[in-house]
Structures are given as structure tokens and as C-alpha cells.
Design a protein around this motif. Structure first.
Motif, PDB file in Angstrom:
ATOM      1  N   ALA A 122      -2.053  10.482  -2.934  1.00  0.00           N
ATOM      2  CA  ALA A 122      -1.688  10.138  -1.618  1.00  0.00           C
ATOM      3  C   ALA A 122      -2.720   9.931  -0.343  1.00  0.00           C
ATOM      4  O   ALA A 122      -2.374   9.701   0.745  1.00  0.00           O
ATOM      5  CB  ALA A 122      -0.780  11.484  -1.294  1.00  0.00           C
ATOM      6  N   TYR A 123      -4.028   9.868  -0.853  1.00  0.00           N
ATOM      7  CA  TYR A 123      -5.046   9.568   0.236  1.00  0.00           C
ATOM      8  C   TYR A 123      -4.530   8.255   0.714  1.00  0.00           C
ATOM      9  O   TYR A 123      -4.053   7.207  -0.054  1.00  0.00           O
ATOM     10  CB  TYR A 123      -6.481   9.567  -0.572  1.00  0.00           C
ATOM     11  N   ASN A 124      -5.455   7.903   1.764  1.00  0.00           N
ATOM     12  CA  ASN A 124      -5.480   6.470   2.450  1.00  0.00           C
ATOM     13  C   ASN A 124      -6.031   5.688   1.437  1.00  0.00           C
ATOM     14  O   ASN A 124      -6.856   6.141   0.730  1.00  0.00           O
ATOM     15  CB  ASN A 124      -6.008   6.515   3.749  1.00  0.00           C
ATOM     16  N   ARG A 125      -5.611   4.715   1.292  1.00  0.00           N
ATOM     17  CA  ARG A 125      -6.288   3.718   0.396  1.00  0.00           C
ATOM     18  C   ARG A 125      -7.735   3.434   0.288  1.00  0.00           C
ATOM     19  O   ARG A 125      -8.382   3.241  -0.570  1.00  0.00           O
ATOM     20  CB  ARG A 125      -5.528   2.288   0.605  1.00  0.00           C
ATOM     21  N   ARG A 126      -8.327   3.658   1.579  1.00  0.00           N
ATOM     22  CA  ARG A 126      -9.625   3.463   1.375  1.00  0.00           C
ATOM     23  C   ARG A 126     -10.401   4.524   0.712  1.00  0.00           C
ATOM     24  O   ARG A 126     -11.566   4.029   0.283  1.00  0.00           O
ATOM     25  CB  ARG A 126     -10.397   3.739   2.993  1.00  0.00           C
ATOM     26  N   HIS A 127     -10.036   5.485   0.327  1.00  0.00           N
ATOM     27  CA  HIS A 127     -10.405   6.471  -0.717  1.00  0.00           C
ATOM     28  C   HIS A 127     -10.144   6.140  -2.106  1.00  0.00           C
ATOM     29  O   HIS A 127     -10.625   6.724  -3.036  1.00  0.00           O
ATOM     30  CB  HIS A 127      -9.872   7.872  -0.290  1.00  0.00           C
ATOM     31  N   ARG A 170     -10.500  -1.291   5.357  1.00  0.00           N
ATOM     32  CA  ARG A 170     -11.177  -2.804   5.429  1.00  0.00           C
ATOM     33  C   ARG A 170     -10.483  -3.700   6.718  1.00  0.00           C
ATOM     34  O   ARG A 170      -9.975  -4.619   6.151  1.00  0.00           O
ATOM     35  CB  ARG A 170     -10.686  -3.318   4.019  1.00  0.00           C
ATOM     36  N   GLY A 171     -10.521  -2.863   7.625  1.00  0.00           N
ATOM     37  CA  GLY A 171     -10.000  -3.719   8.924  1.00  0.00           C
ATOM     38  C   GLY A 171      -8.638  -3.799   9.129  1.00  0.00           C
ATOM     39  O   GLY A 171      -7.885  -4.303  10.099  1.00  0.00           O
ATOM     40  N   GLU A 172      -7.530  -3.115   8.364  1.00  0.00           N
ATOM     41  CA  GLU A 172      -6.342  -3.213   8.275  1.00  0.00           C
ATOM     42  C   GLU A 172      -5.729  -1.491   8.563  1.00  0.00           C
ATOM     43  O   GLU A 172      -6.264  -0.829   7.711  1.00  0.00           O
ATOM     44  CB  GLU A 172      -5.602  -3.558   6.916  1.00  0.00           C
ATOM     45  N   PHE A 173      -4.996  -1.607   9.537  1.00  0.00           N
ATOM     46  CA  PHE A 173      -4.331  -0.321   9.856  1.00  0.00           C
ATOM     47  C   PHE A 173      -3.041  -0.107   8.870  1.00  0.00           C
ATOM     48  O   PHE A 173      -2.243  -0.889   8.953  1.00  0.00           O
ATOM     49  CB  PHE A 173      -4.022   0.058  11.033  1.00  0.00           C
ATOM     50  N   LEU A 174      -3.100   0.935   7.935  1.00  0.00           N
ATOM     51  CA  LEU A 174      -2.062   1.250   6.833  1.00  0.00           C
ATOM     52  C   LEU A 174      -1.136   2.226   7.386  1.00  0.00           C
ATOM     53  O   LEU A 174      -1.880   3.644   7.840  1.00  0.00           O
ATOM     54  CB  LEU A 174      -2.608   1.533   5.562  1.00  0.00           C
ATOM     55  N   THR A 175      -0.046   2.195   7.580  1.00  0.00           N
ATOM     56  CA  THR A 175       0.822   3.340   8.081  1.00  0.00           C
ATOM     57  C   THR A 175       1.272   4.124   6.820  1.00  0.00           C
ATOM     58  O   THR A 175       1.195   3.674   5.493  1.00  0.00           O
ATOM     59  CB  THR A 175       2.139   2.653   8.700  1.00  0.00           C
ATOM     60  N   LEU A 176       1.832   5.329   6.962  1.00  0.00           N
ATOM     61  CA  LEU A 176       2.134   6.101   5.784  1.00  0.00           C
ATOM     62  C   LEU A 176       2.997   5.397   4.983  1.00  0.00           C
ATOM     63  O   LEU A 176       4.193   5.045   5.426  1.00  0.00           O
ATOM     64  CB  LEU A 176       2.840   7.526   6.372  1.00  0.00           C
ATOM     65  N   HIS A 177       2.729   5.398   3.643  1.00  0.00           N
ATOM     66  CA  HIS A 177       3.358   5.245   2.587  1.00  0.00           C
ATOM     67  C   HIS A 177       4.059   3.595   2.773  1.00  0.00           C
ATOM     68  O   HIS A 177       4.952   3.709   1.682  1.00  0.00           O
ATOM     69  CB  HIS A 177       4.429   6.419   2.444  1.00  0.00           C
ATOM     70  N   GLY A 178       3.634   3.054   3.219  1.00  0.00           N
ATOM     71  CA  GLY A 178       3.858   1.583   3.013  1.00  0.00           C
ATOM     72  C   GLY A 178       5.502   1.251   3.651  1.00  0.00           C
ATOM     73  O   GLY A 178       6.053   2.114   4.204  1.00  0.00           O
ATOM     74  N   TRP A 220       0.880  -1.337  -0.014  1.00  0.00           N
ATOM     75  CA  TRP A 220      -0.069  -0.026  -0.146  1.00  0.00           C
ATOM     76  C   TRP A 220       0.832   1.268   0.059  1.00  0.00           C
ATOM     77  O   TRP A 220       2.081   1.120   0.357  1.00  0.00           O
ATOM     78  CB  TRP A 220      -0.856   0.127   1.186  1.00  0.00           C
ATOM     79  N   ALA A 221       0.248   2.443  -0.201  1.00  0.00           N
ATOM     80  CA  ALA A 221       1.047   3.749  -0.281  1.00  0.00           C
ATOM     81  C   ALA A 221      -0.130   4.570   0.365  1.00  0.00           C
ATOM     82  O   ALA A 221      -1.217   4.222   0.627  1.00  0.00           O
ATOM     83  CB  ALA A 221       1.440   4.126  -1.543  1.00  0.00           C
ATOM     84  N   GLY A 222       0.364   5.794   0.601  1.00  0.00           N
ATOM     85  CA  GLY A 222      -0.570   7.075   0.808  1.00  0.00           C
ATOM     86  C   GLY A 222      -0.704   7.050   2.456  1.00  0.00           C
ATOM     87  O   GLY A 222       0.143   6.254   3.255  1.00  0.00           O
TER      88      GLY A 222
END
Lengths: 388, 388, 388
Positions: free
Chosen positions: A326-331, A133-141, A125-127
Motif C-alpha cells: 500500500a505504499y506510494n509507488r515511489r517506494h 517520478r514527477g507525477e502526483f499519484l492519488t490514493l489507490h488509482g 497505479w495503486a497505493g
């Protein structure tokens, strides 16, 4: 010599247990004819949070390219003639990934090491950080804080004496991610270009989604009051309401500006007949410039990150081709910017840097951008792409 | 010799690529006259979670001072004559910061490496973990788990042969924090004192808030049943309800006590005419003691951490001058204990340790505390400073 | 020689500052009689996330045992004759703990380094990530990502030339955990067995709960279509609804199966007269097998982890004796599977691997399992042990 016209050196290999550490080789040692201005040097950095980082310097003609194998084969900066391509982050160390906690500060820990000219964001992921989707994504992978497993230097011993630096960076998590990134930087003594060609392999037997942003960052001397951006694009839109207030002047660069913070613009790339889109940042008198050219088949959008705050805060512009904004993946699902990499396939990302130090080079680049744009209008959308 | 009366040695420098690793120098090698009892030694620690940590030992007269550059220039412990100043944590390794995850266990990961005599807490924040203004703050900030970028030894070659160890520790996060901490420890052969003078620089072009707690910790032999605390103070209050139950006996130390856990007391410091406040922990027969003197202009409050649980649990008392108490920052705004450091300015923190090994030294310290307190009453508040 | 019949070598000691790094010793150098096939070798791994990991190889007769001191004395794999005991994880590096963030991905960061044959889970907790009693527990605890403080090799110089590798791994957190794990692996040239005997010390003055799972993992060549599991057990139950659908075929192994993911089965162990329970995974033609024998006094339950997905995903079966099942700890209190280790006491865990490379060995193991099971029925519960 006729049989083997390329010098090959394994600088690092986890598989073969090779780690050259501190070394340097000049042209003669590389087997080059006298007078071919190519050399290579590696330093093991010490002190603070850079302890353990490696800094690899390629001297290729008038270019000095500094690469950080320990940080996902990032390009720290490039010097050509007397012009520096890169920027001055408040983070001055080449931070070793073992000191980075990407989960910290609500997923912003990545910022603790952010200071390179070329920073890869991705690839799972990036952004921006946040839940998707239930996963916490940190900035820019994770890739930028992953050390390379393999670093190989290739120097062609015949003209144009192309120098290639290959790297392999694994991004893996049992049951989740089985990616291997093969990077290749290349440059030749008599060329103003530095080319990046990355291949992302999905080694898994399952399809996976991925994202990539090539977070290329440039500060002084090119960035200065009156510096201008030129792009080939179909559409530009502000990232958020704040950027909307700067939409009319997105192209022009102010002096370092207290409280400016950052404005981000989202661009749909426009490619030439070969599938390449362009962006150029030129200095005020158009004598120096950085051109970012990128292949739109895998990098269809461009993020402009106008962070023209004070010098101490990081006076810098990002020219960032990506799969995504650069948005969070959810967008980005609804924007169609979360592509899939099928099982056992690969994706290639191509980014070329034009390191221009003369008005002729800058003018040629600008002219080409005008040519590619042709009579296609850059559509300006005043509403942010996503309502945050 | 006349021209340069100070021996200077760069032990570590990220900027200059210097890292001395294992070494030792005796007085002659330092250029000192024969018989001046000063020496220095550094060990690169190995094994477990201390792999990569450096331990620097300064032998200055009858004092042996062990410093950990890798952990923010912490003082592991000091030995003077046969008396050890420090404590026995269940954590026995000098844990390298790359093994610490401060976010773990709800922000308590800092505890995985906690075992030094002088532990700095700060500087972006200090105190207990938790959310404040949308930010999750981990226990006691980041500085202690940040390795120094620069370590420089200075030894004066003329009486009183002052030894200074200077360090620089960066605390940075792009867009958030641009701090540099310059530390200086100093001691001389014929003095019972060890002085710490730290300067925090806010390199940013923006004002920022900060917090600092000098978490100084002392166990046996000084801490023992009947050991007593003496302080100069305006007011004392319990940290919480539990500490309220021990308010009457805050000064006196019991034997290691099962299920005691910890009582924490908040003190408003009272300074002498020079702006210095004092605390003394003396042993039962008043023949040994540790005095902590601190400049109240930047360190206006004192936390007493009475952790007189079992030896295995860590039998220890903390004497902790700070900008703030040990609460999470969210509780300290209203107390006026979240100071601001303006852009491009600095703050100086001064803490002096009196390492007393005779009843004369202890008595002199106690007498001075009585003198400074004078007829100002220490106001005892029975309610906790903050209702948690 | 008569006086000292054991060769002892300190390979790593944080206390004594010993770290042998790269080395190798053959039988003669170990002081063994000619022809005794024992040797030892250590490599410092380089590149990627394995930079800094140590890999220790014990060659004991026909067995080559690879141990990772840096990862809690894990056994990476064992080769006996031409048979490999271990598995192929998509994670191919021996990941150094400083690159692991166990808090990441909702507590699943442990998966970033998961690839060994013997992976210890514990000891403060084990099992799936999640909240329990106000504490967030990451997957399978901390021990596997904790480097050993001490590694000692012992080689008996008289028959049967037993080789023992001792390790010490500290699991500590001030105020919370004060554990020391002493591991011992032992093997002899003429034996098919590899024995693990671990002793967990609670050094604290307080009782504490603990959990342990010996996550032993086996892939090809033993795992293959038609491979079968045999166990001594009182009861088997599915871990969840999905495993319930595979309950009838829990014993038999399919080919690598797309979308199989994992089925987990919970077994109450049945021990022989000496307190030992058994599990055997045999290949299809019963010529190779791995037997896991374990002492039920401290390891009363067995988790079978049938992860027979594609090879790229990790085709592997786990045979995992434990104090507990793989659920988050919050589910195990009611099952009575969160034992207590009293203050200043220890617990011993015994696991023995039978590395069988002939049908005789496999048959003998299977026969013994039949004998131990006797006429006690393995009760099959169709409902998951815990309703998730």
C-alpha cells in the motif's frame, strides 16, 4: 434450449446504447427450470452523492451479491444465509464517481466513496498518494471511480447454473494510459464461493507499468473480538513503526478500539501447487469465516489492513492481494513491485471469496491453510518493509 | 384530519429510493382549507452546468422561496410582494456539484457556482483557501456542493399553516469527517420571516473541529446607493488593509462602483437577552429591508462582505454570521474561532431572515437594533484582525 | 411558408427548461421539400464516462456531422461520402465533463476526454498546463469540458437549404471570468464546406485577457504515409528542440511511427486579401484532403501538431489556428499572443473546413494556397520560438 444453454443479457453497453436502468428478472424470466433460485435486479439509486449510481443485485442460491457497475464493478457486499460479508463504513452512500475528486485533500478524495467489500485499486497505479517520478499519484488509482462501459449477465441454464456477471471498465488517458479491464464475477447456487477473474488489457503499442490491489474489506459479524486471521505466507513485516508494535498479535482481532486507527502488515504470499495463496478471517467461535484465495502469479503479495477502531470510524479488516503493497509507488520500485504489462498483452487477476457460514466450512479452510503452509515457517520481520 | 394535522411529503430520500422529480401541488392537494395560499413545485433543471440540479419553490403567502436541494439546501432567492431578496451573480446557472472542482484555481472552484441568497460554508472548515496544518483547504468548505440525501416537506394544516422544508446533507470522508447536517427552513403565510434552523451532527466517535459561515447575500433592489447597514455589535475591525480604508463608511452603500472590489469587516456580535444578534440592510428610503437575526451561542461573529462593484461583477452585500471570520482556518486558531464538536453530539445554528417590504417593518427592525445595542459602544478597531 | 423560410428548433435551453433528449427528424418533418437530403438526430449516450453526453448528428447532403453539445459544441467527426474527417483516439467514449478533472495529473486531466475533430481550447486561457502569474492553468482551458446551455437548430427551407446549429456555452467564475461563447456551425447539402463562426462575449465590466486555439485533428484516411501539408504562412519555427530535428520534413507525413511522439510547429499565418489564411492536409494521391481556412484578425497563428505515432497511440495531425501557440500562457505575453477582450465587447472566430473528397477539390485548394502565398517566402526559423 439444447442449442443455447446460456441466457445472456446486456445490461449496459456504451457501444450499443443499451442501459436497462431499473429492472428485475426472476428465474422463470431467465429461462431457468422451476425451483432454481436465481434472480437479478437493478436499481438506479437516487439522492445525495449516489444519484446516478446503479446497484445490481444477483440472487444466486443462498447468496445475495450486490455489485456497483458505476464504481468499477465493485462488490458492495454479499449476504449468505444470514451472514453479511462486507463492512459498515461511515460513508453510507454508493457515491457516484462524478462527486469524487481524487485530487482533493492531498490525493485522498478516494476516501469519500470508500465502503465496499471488494474495492479495486489500480491499474495505472495503486497505493498511497504522493509524488513519484514527477507525477502526483492519488490514493489507490482511478479504476474504482470509473463507471463500467459494459455489463453483461450470463446464466447457465443447466446445472450447476453458474451465474457470471461481466463488466468492462476503461482506464484511459491520451498519451499515458490505454487500459481496458474486463471483470468477471461468478457464482453458482450450491457453492459457497464467489469468484472474481479480471483481465487487464494494455491496448497501447507501448509497454506500461501497472499496479493492482484487491482491497477486500470485512467487518461484523465475522470481525469481532477473538476473530482470527490465518494465512499462507513466506514472510510478514509491519508497514510502519506503529504496525511494528502490533506484530505479535497481528492474527487476533480485538473489539472496536478507540484510537487504534490502523495497523498494516505486508505479507509475501505462499502458494499451493496450483499457485493459489489463502487467507481466512474466522469469527471467534469459528462458525463463520471469509476466505480470500488468490493467484500469486500476478498477485504476489498480501496487505493486511487491521482497522479495528470504533464502529463509527469503520471497524474493518482488509485482506488485500496485490501486485504491490500500500505504499506510494515511489517506494515499490526497489521492492520489485511495479510490474510491467507489455504492449498489446493482458494480465489476469484471480481472487476467490469463500463465504463460510458453518464450522465445517471454516475448519476445512483452516485445515487447508495449515496443509499449504506445511512446515514452511512464516518469517517475521520486525523492521518495516520501508522506512517512511 | 384531527389526528394528523400536518401534511408530510418525502420529496427525496436516498434511503427509500424516492425522488419525485418534476411535480407541483397546490393548497387543495396539500389538504389545506380553501384560500390558504400555499403551494410547492419542483423542477429538474436542464442545460449547461445546471443539468441535474433540482429547484424547489415554496409559495407561502406572499413569499416565494426557491431552494436548491442539490446544492446543500441553499436558498437561491426569495420574493416577497414585488421585492426580490437575493442578488445577481455573473454565475446564472444553478450549477450542479458534479461540475464544480473546488480544488481548481488554487482552491477557488467554489466560485463557479456562487449565486445564492443563502450559501452555507462549512462544516469541516470554512474560509479562504490555503494550507492549514498540512491540509489544503478549499474556499468555504464542501457543504454547498453536496447534494441533499433527504428532502421532506411538512405543512401544518391548521393556523398559522407553518411550512417546513427539512433536508439532510452528509459531509463525510472515511477517517476524517462523519458529519450529517439536518436543515430546516420554515415560513408561514402571514409572517415576514423565514427561519433557518440547522443541526450539525458529529456521528463520529471522535471530537472534531468545525466551522460554519452562513453566507447570506443581498443585491438590488434593497442594495442601492444610500442603503444602510445597522447591526448589533461589540466591535468592528477591517479584514485587511484595504477594508481599513473604508472603515468610516462601512454602514453606507454606494452605487455600483468600478474597481471597488470588496471590503470585508469583522464584527463581534452583540446579542439581546435571548442570545440573538441582528443586522439590517435597509434601502435608501427605508421602505424595504432585509434583517438577519442569528443565535450567537454557535454563531458568535459576523462578516460583512461589501462587494459593491459593478452590476456585472456582482453588486452585493453579504451579511454572514459564523463560527469564524472569512480567513483561512490557519488564522483562526489564535482567535479562538475554530470550535470543537464533541463525538456523537450536535450543534444548532439559527438564522432568521426578516423580509421587510414596508417602512413599518423596517423601522421596527431598526428600532429593535438600537434597543439591543443600548448604550454599548461598537468599538472600532482600525487595525485588521489578522495581519495577512 | 413564404413568411417563415427557416425552420427553428430549440433542442436545449437552460433558460426555458427545454431538453429534447433522444429525437430524430427527417426532411419532411423539418418542412423541407421532398428530396432535400437533410435530417437531424440526437442520442443520449449511456455507459461509462459518456453517461449523460448528447450526440447530435446533422445529415446535410453527403455530409454527416456529429456534434457534442455536452462538450462545448465540439465536432466529434464528419463523414462526407465515404471519407471520415476526424481521428481515432485511444479515448473512445464521448466523455461527459462531470468525469473530467482538469487539475489531475498536473493539469493534464483534459486528455481523458480528448478525441474530437474540432476541440476548442480557451477562452480564459489555452495552452500547456503550468503556473502563470500566480495562477495554475490546466491544459487548454475549460470550454471543452463545459456543456452548452442552449442549442438551436435552424434549417433554411429555401435553396441552398443552409443548416445552422447554434450553441451557447458559458465560461464563468465569480470575480474572474464572465464569458459567453456563441457558436454557429453551418453547412449546406451541395457544398463541401463546414463553417464555424464563434463569438466570444466578455459580459464583464472589466477588460480581460483571453486565448483560443481551434484544435482541429485529422487521422486516417487522409493522414497516411505520403500525405502532405500545405499552408499559407510568413514564418515557421519549431515548438521545441525535438521539433527542430523534424523541421525539414514538417510538410510530409510518415506512416504511424513508434516513438515518434509529437512534433509541434509554430506558424505565423499569411492571409489573402480577405484576411483568410489556409492549411491543407492532402492524402498521398491527392484525392482527399481537409482544408482549414481561418480569419487571421483574431486567429493570427497556426500550430501544426504532428502526432504521427502508432495508431494505438493516436495517429493524428492537428491544424490549429489560434490567438496563441500551445505554450503555457506565461511564455506568450512576450510573444504578444495574449490578447485582451475589452469589457462588454465580443470577438469573432471564423474557421472553415473544406471536406474534400475528389482530386479536383484538393487541387483547387492547393492552387489557391500557392496563389495566396505568391512569392512571399515562408521564413524558416531553426530555433524554437521559446526556449523551454
Amino acid at each position: 434450449m439444447t442449442a443455447n444453454a446460456t441466457f445472456t443479457l446486456t445490461i449496459l453497453s456504451s457501444q450499443h446504447g443499451i442501459d436497462l436502468g431499473n429492472f428485475q428478472l426472476n428465474g422463470a424470466q431467465l429461462g431457468l427450470p422451476e425451483g432454481v433460485p436465481i434472480a437479478v435486479r437493478q436499481q438506479c439509486l437516487v439522492g445525495g452523492k449516489q444519484q446516478g449510481s446503479r446497484l445490481l443485485t444477483l440472487m444466486v442460491g443462498d447468496k445475495e451479491i450486490r455489485v456497483v457497475p458505476t464504481r468499477g464493478m465493485a462488490i458492495l457486499d454479499v449476504q449468505r444465509d444470514q451472514v453479511r460479508f462486507g463492512w459498515d463504513s461511515p460513508v453510507t452512500e454508493v457515491v457516484h464517481p462524478s462527486f469524487i475528486n481524487q485530487e482533493s485533500a492531498g490525493g485522498l478524495g478516494w476516501l469519500d466513496g470508500f465502503n465496499e467489500m471488494l474495492v479495486r485499486c489500480g491499474y495505472q497505479w495503486a497505493g498511497h498518494p504522493g509524488e513519484d517520478r514527477g507525477e502526483f499519484l492519488t490514493l489507490h488509482g482511478r479504476i474504482q471511480n470509473t463507471p463500467a462501459d459494459e455489463v453483461i449477465l450470463e446464466v447457465d441454464l443447466t446445472p450447476p447454473y453458474q451465474v457470471r456477471l461481466r463488466g468492462r471498465v476503461d482506464e484511459k488517458r491520451f498519451k499515458f494510459t490505454n487500459f481496458a479491464l474486463h471483470t468477471c464475477l461468478s457464482a453458482a447456487p450450491d457453492s459457497p464461493y464467489l469468484e472474481v477473474e479480471d483481465t487487464l488489457y494494455n491496448l497501447a503499442s507501448y509497454d506500461n507499468t501497472y499496479q493492482a490491489i484487491y482491497h477486500n474489506n470485512f467487518g461484523t459479524p465475522i470481525l469481532q473480538p477473538g476473530a482470527r486471521l490465518h494465512i499462507t505466507g513466506k514472510q510478514i513485516a509491519p508497514f510502519n513503526e506503529y504496525a511494528g508494535t502490533g506484530l505479535e498479535t497481528w492474527m487476533t482481532m480485538p473489539a472496536p478500539t478507540q484510537d487504534f486507527d490502523e495497523m498494516v502488515f505486508n505479507i509475501e504470499a505462499l502458494a499451493d501447487e496450483e499457485g493459489t495463496a489463502y487467507a481466512l478471517l474466522e469469527n471467534a467461535d469459528q462458525t463463520q469465516g471469509i476466505e480470500v484465495a488468490y493467484a500469486v502469479d500476478t498477485l504476489p503479495v498480501l496487505t493486511l489492513w487491521k482497522n479495528v477502531d470504533t464502529r463509527e470510524q469503520g471497524y474493518v479488516v482488509g485482506i488485500e492481494p496485490g501486485t504491490s503493497y500500500a505504499y506510494n509507488r515511489r517506494h515499490q520500485w526497489d521492492l520489485g513491485l511495479v510490474p510491467t504489462i507489455p504492449a498489446k498483452t493482458s494480465k489476469v487477476f484471480k481472487v476467490r471469496f469463500g463465504l463460510f457460514t458453518s464450522s465445517q466450512e471454516v475448519t476445512a479452510s483452516r485445515d487447508n491453510i495449515v496443509r499449504v503452509q506445511g512446515n514452511q515457517t512464516l518469517c517475521v520481520k520486525t523492521e518495516p518493509t520501508v522506512q517512511l
